[in-house]
Design an enzyme around this catalytic site. Structure first.
Site, PDB file in Angstrom:
ATOM      1  N   GLU A 155     -60.583  20.313  75.762  1.00 19.11           N
ATOM      2  CA  GLU A 155     -60.400  20.902  74.431  1.00 19.11           C
ATOM      3  C   GLU A 155     -60.450  19.827  73.334  1.00 19.11           C
ATOM      4  O   GLU A 155     -59.817  18.768  73.474  1.00 19.11           O
ATOM      5  CB  GLU A 155     -59.002  21.564  74.386  1.00 19.11           C
ATOM      6  CG  GLU A 155     -58.649  22.196  73.053  1.00 19.11           C
ATOM      7  CD  GLU A 155     -57.174  22.625  72.979  1.00 19.11           C
ATOM      8  OE1 GLU A 155     -56.311  21.971  73.609  1.00 19.11           O
ATOM      9  OE2 GLU A 155     -56.898  23.607  72.279  1.00 19.11           O
TER      10      GLU A 155
ATOM     11  N   CYS B  81     -56.527  25.852  76.807  1.00 15.46           N
ATOM     12  CA  CYS B  81     -55.215  25.208  76.698  1.00 15.46           C
ATOM     13  C   CYS B  81     -54.044  26.193  76.622  1.00 15.46           C
ATOM     14  O   CYS B  81     -53.695  26.813  77.614  1.00 15.46           O
ATOM     15  CB  CYS B  81     -55.232  24.216  75.536  1.00 15.46           C
ATOM     16  SG  CYS B  81     -53.959  22.934  75.698  1.00 15.46           S
TER      17      CYS B  81
ATOM     18  N   LYS C 235     -60.728  30.174  70.667  1.00 13.16           N
ATOM     19  CA  LYS C 235     -59.399  30.225  71.301  1.00 13.16           C
ATOM     20  C   LYS C 235     -58.563  31.363  70.695  1.00 13.16           C
ATOM     21  O   LYS C 235     -58.444  31.467  69.458  1.00 13.16           O
ATOM     22  CB  LYS C 235     -58.709  28.873  71.090  1.00 13.16           C
ATOM     23  CG  LYS C 235     -57.379  28.709  71.785  1.00 13.16           C
ATOM     24  CD  LYS C 235     -56.876  27.284  71.535  1.00 13.16           C
ATOM     25  CE  LYS C 235     -55.556  26.978  72.173  1.00 13.16           C
ATOM     26  NZ  LYS C 235     -55.099  25.600  71.877  1.00 13.16           N
TER      27      LYS C 235
END
Ligand SMILES: NC(=O)CCC(=O)C(=O)O
Length: 259
Positions: free
Chosen positions: A40, A146, A111
């Protein structure tokens, strides 16, 4: 299927451009792998909030160009981790880029769960709202980033969409490394999928990164795990293991809620 996870070091003493060139070389070195994964926000650093605005890129910006060329040269599927994307309308997104072996952009993923509660990414970036899967020659991949790892309902939705392999780039801090390792295994066990979880090494913005990228099989066995420093993990995955695990231990079929 051979997968390589590039746990690159993110260090403020190295310029973003130098890291881009280095990431491209590391990808090219993985020729022979089928799928290569970067972490990421590796160009800027997942916790370098103060640089998000200045390092934001359009989708087809410098990281896109470098990673498209690297995927083509290496002849690999490349999950190029994520960038700070500046949408033409203004907002920033934490956007993953996935390239095919001919260097074409195959998917993007913005995300969904932003980290930081009332600061950092959670206030500086906008949230994505789309589930993303991608069919590779040997497996169907579901992607997350993440902090998404903490939200099992996202992964269950990816499995319902057919995912057999979960790819999770991250910039996870060392102080919560135990959560990272535990949750990566939990997502593999509960969904009976491979999990490829690729973090960063080094320290940026005062936040020491966990490293400890990991590949977990559908039974929850750790097939390979990195240490804390920069490292490339390469693993051969037997894709038949997903169907075999689901057939021999059909827990997914016993779901009562949320079907
Ligand atoms: N970049 C992130 O999403 C960090 C997530 C994290 O630190 C945590 O979930 O803990």
């Amino acid at each position: 299927m051979r997968a390589s996870l590039i746990q690159i070091e993110v260090d403020p003493d190295e310029s973003v451009e130098s890291r881009r060139v280095r990431a491209g070389s590391l990808v090219r070195e993985q020729r022979g792998s089928d799928l290569v994964v970067l972490p990421e926000l590796w160009p800027v650093g997942a916790f370098a909030f103060e640089s998000f605005g200045t390092e934001a890129e359009p989708l087809e910006g410098p990281t896109f160009e470098a990673m498209s060329a690297a995927a083509l040269d290496a002849g690999v599927w490349l999950h190029a981790g994520s960038i700070v994307e500046r949408d033409p309308d203004g907002p920033l997104y934490n956007t993953s880029l996935i390239f095919s072996p001919d260097g074409e952009l195959a998917r993007t993923y913005r995300k969904i769960h932003r980290f930081g509660f009332d600061k950092g990414e959670a206030v500086l970036m906008s949230a994505g709202d789309e589930l993303v899967t991608l069919t590779l020659p040997e497996t169907k991949v579901g992607v997350a980033t993440c902090y998404d790892l903490r939200f099992p309902e996202l992964f269950r939705a990816l499995v319902d969409a057919g995912a057999q392999t979960l790819v999770i780039p991250a910039g996870w801090p060392a102080r919560r490394r135990a959560h990272w390792s535990l949750l990566a295994r939990a997502r593999a066990v509960e969904n009976q999928t491979y999990v490829l979880a690729c973090g960063t090494a080094g320290t940026h913005a005062g936040v020491e990164q966990a490293g400890y990228s990991v590949v977990v099989d559908p039974w929850g066995e750790v097939l390979a795990e990195a240490g804390a420093a920069e490292e490339v993990l390469t693993v051969d995955l037997d894709m038949a293991r997903v169907a075999k695990t689901r057939e021999e231990f059909p827990a997914l079929k016993d779901r009562v809620l949320g079907r």
